[in-house]
Design a protein around this motif. Structure first.
Motif, PDB file in Angstrom:
ATOM      1  N   MET B   1     -27.311   3.734 -26.430  1.00 43.20           N
ATOM      2  CA  MET B   1     -28.346   3.933 -25.175  1.00 43.20           C
ATOM      3  C   MET B   1     -27.948   3.021 -24.009  1.00 43.20           C
ATOM      4  O   MET B   1     -27.543   1.647 -24.219  1.00 43.20           O
ATOM      5  CB  MET B   1     -29.776   3.386 -25.693  1.00 43.20           C
ATOM      6  N   PHE B   2     -27.692   3.367 -23.110  1.00 40.23           N
ATOM      7  CA  PHE B   2     -27.107   2.806 -21.664  1.00 40.23           C
ATOM      8  C   PHE B   2     -28.482   2.576 -20.784  1.00 40.23           C
ATOM      9  O   PHE B   2     -28.890   3.702 -20.521  1.00 40.23           O
ATOM     10  CB  PHE B   2     -25.906   3.544 -21.103  1.00 40.23           C
ATOM     11  N   MET B   3     -28.517   1.689 -20.065  1.00 37.77           N
ATOM     12  CA  MET B   3     -29.345   1.529 -18.870  1.00 37.77           C
ATOM     13  C   MET B   3     -28.873   0.711 -17.735  1.00 37.77           C
ATOM     14  O   MET B   3     -29.003  -0.412 -17.496  1.00 37.77           O
ATOM     15  CB  MET B   3     -30.563   0.732 -19.269  1.00 37.77           C
ATOM     16  N   LEU B   4     -27.693   1.691 -16.889  1.00 38.65           N
ATOM     17  CA  LEU B   4     -26.910   1.067 -15.990  1.00 38.65           C
ATOM     18  C   LEU B   4     -27.817   0.892 -14.911  1.00 38.65           C
ATOM     19  O   LEU B   4     -27.677   0.029 -13.923  1.00 38.65           O
ATOM     20  CB  LEU B   4     -25.769   2.105 -15.812  1.00 38.65           C
ATOM     21  N   VAL B   5     -29.052   1.728 -14.505  1.00 39.54           N
ATOM     22  CA  VAL B   5     -29.973   1.673 -13.648  1.00 39.54           C
ATOM     23  C   VAL B   5     -31.294   1.581 -14.252  1.00 39.54           C
ATOM     24  O   VAL B   5     -31.476   2.617 -15.286  1.00 39.54           O
ATOM     25  CB  VAL B   5     -29.917   2.799 -12.659  1.00 39.54           C
ATOM     26  N   PRO B   6     -32.244   0.857 -14.161  1.00 37.79           N
ATOM     27  CA  PRO B   6     -33.598   0.726 -14.858  1.00 37.79           C
ATOM     28  C   PRO B   6     -34.185   2.055 -14.657  1.00 37.79           C
ATOM     29  O   PRO B   6     -34.302   2.595 -13.530  1.00 37.79           O
ATOM     30  CB  PRO B   6     -34.209  -0.469 -14.314  1.00 37.79           C
ATOM     31  N   GLY B   7     -34.705   2.455 -15.805  1.00 38.28           N
ATOM     32  CA  GLY B   7     -35.646   3.668 -15.359  1.00 38.28           C
ATOM     33  C   GLY B   7     -34.647   4.949 -15.893  1.00 38.28           C
ATOM     34  O   GLY B   7     -35.017   6.181 -16.319  1.00 38.28           O
ATOM     35  N   ALA B   8     -33.362   4.863 -15.553  1.00 37.00           N
ATOM     36  CA  ALA B   8     -32.338   5.888 -15.843  1.00 37.00           C
ATOM     37  C   ALA B   8     -31.318   5.679 -17.419  1.00 37.00           C
ATOM     38  O   ALA B   8     -30.507   5.443 -17.163  1.00 37.00           O
ATOM     39  CB  ALA B   8     -31.363   6.074 -14.586  1.00 37.00           C
ATOM     40  N   GLU B   9     -32.259   5.639 -18.388  1.00 39.33           N
ATOM     41  CA  GLU B   9     -31.758   5.420 -19.704  1.00 39.33           C
ATOM     42  C   GLU B   9     -30.899   6.535 -20.103  1.00 39.33           C
ATOM     43  O   GLU B   9     -31.313   7.714 -20.078  1.00 39.33           O
ATOM     44  CB  GLU B   9     -32.906   5.172 -20.978  1.00 39.33           C
ATOM     45  N   HIS B  63     -17.224   4.157 -30.487  1.00 35.30           N
ATOM     46  CA  HIS B  63     -16.718   2.859 -29.955  1.00 35.30           C
ATOM     47  C   HIS B  63     -16.713   2.124 -31.350  1.00 35.30           C
ATOM     48  O   HIS B  63     -16.581   2.476 -32.406  1.00 35.30           O
ATOM     49  CB  HIS B  63     -17.721   1.915 -29.356  1.00 35.30           C
ATOM     50  N   ARG B 112     -19.300  10.256 -20.043  1.00 37.33           N
ATOM     51  CA  ARG B 112     -19.494   8.771 -19.790  1.00 37.33           C
ATOM     52  C   ARG B 112     -20.882   8.451 -19.243  1.00 37.33           C
ATOM     53  O   ARG B 112     -21.400   9.237 -18.284  1.00 37.33           O
ATOM     54  CB  ARG B 112     -18.253   8.316 -18.865  1.00 37.33           C
ATOM     55  N   PRO B 113     -21.364   7.376 -19.548  1.00 37.77           N
ATOM     56  CA  PRO B 113     -22.989   6.919 -19.106  1.00 37.77           C
ATOM     57  C   PRO B 113     -22.750   6.905 -17.576  1.00 37.77           C
ATOM     58  O   PRO B 113     -23.630   7.150 -16.990  1.00 37.77           O
ATOM     59  CB  PRO B 113     -22.962   5.578 -19.836  1.00 37.77           C
ATOM     60  N   ASP B 114     -21.486   6.400 -16.970  1.00 38.53           N
ATOM     61  CA  ASP B 114     -21.684   6.270 -15.652  1.00 38.53           C
ATOM     62  C   ASP B 114     -22.021   7.643 -14.877  1.00 38.53           C
ATOM     63  O   ASP B 114     -22.607   7.648 -13.759  1.00 38.53           O
ATOM     64  CB  ASP B 114     -20.358   5.653 -15.005  1.00 38.53           C
TER      65      ASP B 114
END
Lengths: 625, 133
Positions: B1-9, B63, B112-114
Motif C-alpha cells: 500500500m503506497f501513499m505518495l500523495v495523501p488521499g491517493a492510496e 520485494h 509502479r506506484p508512481d
C-alpha cells in the motif's frame, strides 16, 4: 519488555548529538508511554525549576512518543508533548498517521528532543539509526510542499541505500508549517496534510528548536508481544465493534457542524457570542454532496476511518483540500467566524492546515479578533487594513496568514487568545478577558456548556475548569472517574497510544485490560488504574499546570473556572436565556477535587502524593504554592 | 500500500499476469504458479534474492524480505486472502477475489506506484493534482 521497541532516541539539537536511551520496566509499568511517560520525563528533568522553563526556549523538551499498544490497538497514534506554550503545563497531544508505526518498526519507541539547532534541521530515522540534516531547502514551506519534498527525497534515498529491495513504500513524516517555525503559540505538529497534534501548541516548540520535520522508515517487524494469538483475536473483536458503528463512518464528526449548533446549542458562533444556529447551508448533507471527494479515509490499522477528503471542484474556492473538515474545524473556522458554507469552511481550514495553524487555537484567536473588530476595540488600522467582519472569509484568511508569519497584528494574535487579550488590553487600557473564551491560556474545544446538552456537562460543569489539559475537550474532568469520557480514561488511551474513537463503545473499553495484558504481559486492571496509575500521572500533570510559568501562574481559586462568556445567557435558540449556574459549578468543582485527591484549594493532597511515591512533587508544590 | 500523495492510496498487488514474467525470469526456478489459486509461489530455499523477478515485473511489485534472503510475492493466502476478508468486514469493499478470466489483461494493472499515483491524483484532485506529482 513486550510491546515496546526497547529504546528511545535522545536528540540534543544544540550539540547535534544523538544517543539511544532506555527506561527500566518499573518506569514503563507505571507510566506506560505517550502522555504518561512524557509527563514523567518532563517532571524528572525540568520539575525542580518548572516555573522558570520557557516553553519556546531551548531548555524545553519536545517529546514524540508511542506506547506499547501503538501499532497493535486499532488506530495508531503518536503523542506529542513538552512544556506547553499555552497552559505552561503538560499536554499529551495526539496525532494519527503512519509515523508512530514506522518509528517502532525502526526500533524506537519515541524521540526526546532537547536544545535548539543552530540552523533549520530535520531528523531522518531509519532502522536503528538517525541523522540530523540541513532543512534550509524546506524551511518556510507550507504543509503540502514540505510533505511532497520530504516524501520524494526520503523514498529516493531509501532506494539508493538499498536498490535490491524493490519499490520502497514512502517514509512517514511529521513536521511544522510556517506557524510553528515562527514560534507561534497556536500551531500544531502535523502528519500527512491535515492531521494535527494541536492542543498544547507544540508546533511552536518544535519550530523554536529549528526542527522542521522528522522522517521515519522502519523495515523491522512491530515488537514482540506477550500473546500474539490473543492480540490478534482482540484486534478482530475491537474492529468488529467499530465496523458495527455507523456514525463516524458515514459522517466522521462532520454532522456536528450543524447538529451541535441547531440541536445542542453548544457550538461557537461569532466567538461564542452565541451557541445556536440553524443554518441549513452548513448541514452535513451539504458537505457530503458538495465537497466530499473521498468517503472513507483513515490511518494505520484504523477500522473506523472517520475521515473524508473535501475539495470544492468549482467556484472561487475550488482546489482547496482538507479532511472533512472535522467538527472542531467546522465550528472554529466556520460558525465561529460567521462562515456557513462548506466551500468557505474547506478553504479556510485548508489554509490553516498549510500554514500549520491549529484549527482550534487559530480559529479561536481569529474569532477573538473578529469580536474586537465588531466592538470597535480593534480598528481597521490596528488590523493592518483587514476588516474581519463575520462571514468575511477572505478577511479571516488574510488575518490567519499574518498570525502564522507573526506580521503586524498577527504577532500579538500569534500568542493565542489569552495572551493577546492581555496585551491588547494593556495597549487599549481595557479588560478584554471577557471576550477570551479560553481555559488557562488555551482555547477551549468547540463544545459549550451553557445549554447543558452536550457531552461536556454530562459529568459535571467542571469539565474544562478541572482538566489538567485545560481547554482540551477530549480530556475533560468527569464524574464518575471511570466513565468513558473521563480524563482518567483518556490518560490511558493517550499513553497507550491509540485512537480514542476506536474505543468509544463500552464493549470495547471493557476489553482494554485484556489488550494491555496480551501485548505487555501486565495485568493493569481498573482497580489499579483509577486508584493508582492514572492518578499518579494526573497529579504530575496537575502539579506542572499549577507551577506554570514563566509568564503566568494559575491560581485554582481564580483559574479553575469557566471563561466569563460561559456565564453569559445564551442569546437565541431553544435554550435562549440559559447559562452556567455558578453555584452548581462550584459544587461540582469541590466534588471533583475530593474525588481525585486534591484539597479544597485544588492542590493534590500530600498524603495522596506520598502514597503514589511523588514525595518530591509534594515538596516542590508546598515550597512554591 | 503506497501513499505518495495523501488521499491517493495505491494498493500494489500482484496481478497474476497470464504470462507470469517473474516466474519466467527466475534463474534458479524458485518461482512457480499454484494450480489451485494461480498465484505465484516462492520457494524460499531456492531463492537467492537476486532481484530478477522485481526487474521482470512491469510494476516492480515483488520485494525482498527485509532480513531473510527471499522475494515476497503475494500467494493469495492459499486461496483465502486475508486482505480481502478484512476490507470486506470493514465494509470498504475495495478488494475482492475474482475468478481469473482468459479475456482480461490483468498485466495492465501491474504498474509502479508512481505511475498509478500520477493518474489517480488528477482524477481525485483535478487541476490541483498537477501540483502534487
Amino acid at each position: 519488555m513486550r510491546g515496546y521497541a526497547g529504546k528511545f532516541l535522545e536528540v540534543d539539537l544544540t550539540k547535534e548529538k544523538m544517543k539511544d536511551i532506555e527506561f527500566g520496566e518499573d518506569i514503563l509499568r507505571q507510566y506506560i508511554g505517550g502522555r504518561g511517560l512524557a509527563t514523567k520525563i518532563l517532571w524528572d528533568r525540568l520539575g525542580d525549576h518548572w516555573e522558570k522553563v520557557d516553553p519556546l526556549g531551548p531548555e524545553n523538551i519536545l517529546l514524540l512518543l508511542t506506547g506499547p499498544l501503538t501499532g497493535f490497538f486499532p488506530g495508531a497514534k503518536l503523542c506529542v508533548s513538552g512544556k506547553s506554550p499555552q497552559s505552561n503545563g503538560i499536554v499529551g497531544s495526539t496525532v494519527a498517521g503512519e509515523f508512530p508505526v514506522e518509528l517502532k518498526c525502526a526500533g524506537y519507541d519515541g524521540l526526546i528532543v532537547t536544545g535548539r539547532a543552530p540552523n533549520p534541521v530535520y531528523i531522518f530515522v531509519t532502522d536503528h539509526k538517525a541523522e540530523i540534516r540541513d532543512a534550509s531547502h524546506i524551511w518556510g514551506k507550507g504543509a503540502k510542499e514540505t510533505l511532497k519534498i520530504l516524501t520524494e527525497e526520503g523514498r529516493r534515498e531509501l532506494a539508493e541505500r538499498n536498490p535490491e529491495y524493490g519499490e520502497w513504500r514512502e517514509p512517514a513524516v511529521v513536521y511544522v508549517g510556517p506557524a510553528g517555525e515562527n514560534g507561534t503559540r497556536v500551531s500544531a505538529v502535523t502528519a500527512k496534510w491535515t492531521h494535527g497534534a494541536g492542543y498544547g501548541g507544540y508546533g511552536g516548540v518544535m519550530g523554536s528548536k529549528n526542527l522542521k520535520a522528522v522522517i521515519a522508515k522502519g523495515t523491522g517487524p512491530l515488537p514482540e508481544v506477550e500473546d500474539i494469538e490473543k492480540v490478534s483475536t482482540l484486534i478482530d473483536e475491537i474492529s468488529r465493534i467499530c465496523y458495527g458503528s455507523d456514525d463516524f463512518r458515514r459522517w466522521g464528526t462532520g454532522a456536528a457542524g450543524y447538529d451541535v449548533g441547531s440541536r445542542l446549542s453548544s457550538e461557537p458562533v461569532r466567538n461564542w457570542q452565541d451557541e445556536w444556529h440553524d443554518e441549513k447551508s452548513f448541514g452535513v448533507d451539504k458537505f457530503e454532496e458538495k465537497v466530499w471527494i473521498k468517503r472513507y479515509w483513515g490511518d494505520f490499522g484504523c477500522p473506523t476511518t472517520c475521515l473524508k477528503i473535501a475539495m470544492p471542484r468549482a467556484g472561487p474556492f475550488k482546489g482547496a483540500i482538507t479532511d472533512n473538515p472535522d467538527y472542531e474545524n467546522q465550528a472554529y473556522v466556520g460558525t465561529n467566524l460567521g462562515v456557513f458554507t462548506p466551500e468557505e469552511n474547506v478553504y479556510l481550514m485548508a489554509l490553516l492546515d498549510d500554514l500549520g495553524l491549529c484549527g482550534i487555537q487559530g480559529g479561536n484567536v481569529l474569532g477573538f479578533a473578529g469580536e474586537l473588530y465588531q466592538r470597535g476595540i480593534l480598528t481597521k488600522e490596528d488590523l493592518n487594513g483587514i476588516e474581519p467582519k463575520w462571514g468575511d472569509t477572505e478577511a479571516f484568511a488574510s488575518l490567519a496568514r499574518m498570525v502564522a508569519r507573526r506580521e503586524g497584528i498577527g504577532d500579538v494574535l500569534a500568542e493565542g487568545t489569552y495572551r493577546a487579550a492581555l496585551k491588547i488590553g494593556e495597549l487599549k487600557n481595557m479588560d478584554l478577558l471577557p471576550y477570551a473564551v479560553v481555559e488557562k491560556g488555551m482555547a477551549i474545544g468547540a463544545h459549550g456548556i451553557r445549554s447543558e446538552k452536550d457531552y461536556t456537562t454530562e459529568g459535571g460543569l467542571m469539565s474544562y475548569a478541572c482538566s489538567v489539559q485545560a481547554g482540551d475537550h477530549t480530556s475533560i474532568a468527569y464524574l464518575p472517574l471511570t466513565h468513558g469520557n473521563s480524563e482518567l480514561n483518556i490518560i490511558l488511551h493517550d499513553s497507550g497510544v491509540y485512537c480514542w474513537f476506536n474505543i468509544m463503545e463500552d464493549e470495547a473499553l471493557a476489553l482494554i485490560w485484556d489488550f494491555f495484558e496480551a501485548v505487555t504481559g501486565w495485568r493493569i486492571g481498573p482497580e489499579e488504574w483509577y486508584n493508582t496509575t492514572a492518578r499518579r500521572i494526573l497529579h504530575l500533570q496537575r502539579a506542572a499546570l499549577l507551577l506554570g510559568g514563566p509568564d503566568h501562574r494559575w491560581d485554582p481559586k481564580v483559574h479553575d473556572d469557566n471563561p466569563p462568556r460561559f456565564y453569559e445567557p445564551l442569546p437565541s435558540g431553544p435554550y435562549s436565556g440559559k447559562t452556567t449556574d455558578r453555584a452548581k459549578f462550584e459544587k461540582y468543582r469541590s466534588e471533583y477535587y475530593e474525588a481525585v485527591g486534591w484539597d479544597e484549594q485544588g492542590i493534590p493532597k500530600s498524603e495522596e502524593l506520598r502514597r503514589l511515591g511523588l514525595d518530591g512533587v509534594d515538596r516542590k508544590l508546598r515550597s512554591i504554592i | 500500500m503506497f501513499m505518495l500523495v495523501p488521499g491517493a492510496e495505491v494498493p500494489h498487488f500482484c496481478s497474476q499476469c497470464h504470462d507470469y514474467p517473474c516466474v519466467e525470469s527466475c534463474p534458479v526456478e524458485a518461482l512457480s504458479v499454484s494450480k489451485e489459486t494461480e498465484a505465484v509461489l516462492v520457494d524460499k530455499e531456492k531463492c537467492t534474492a537476486c532481484g530478477d523477478c522485481i526487474d521482470a515485473c512491469p510494476g516492480r511489485i515483488p520485494h525482498m524480505h527485509p532480513t531473510e534472503n527471499y522475494a515476497l510475492i503475494c500467494d493469495l493466502c492459499d486461496g483465502e486472502p486475508q486482505c480481502v476478508k478484512e476490507c470486506s468486514a470493514g465494509k470498504w469493499n475495495a478488494l475482492w477475489v475474482a475468478d481469473k478470466s482468459e479475456s482480461h489483461s490483468y498485466k495492465l494493472y501491474a504498474k509502479r506506484p508512481d505511475e498509478v499515483t500520477r493518474d489517480l491524483v488528477i482524477n481525485l484532485y483535478g487541476e490541483k493534482g498537477k501540483e502534487m506529482i
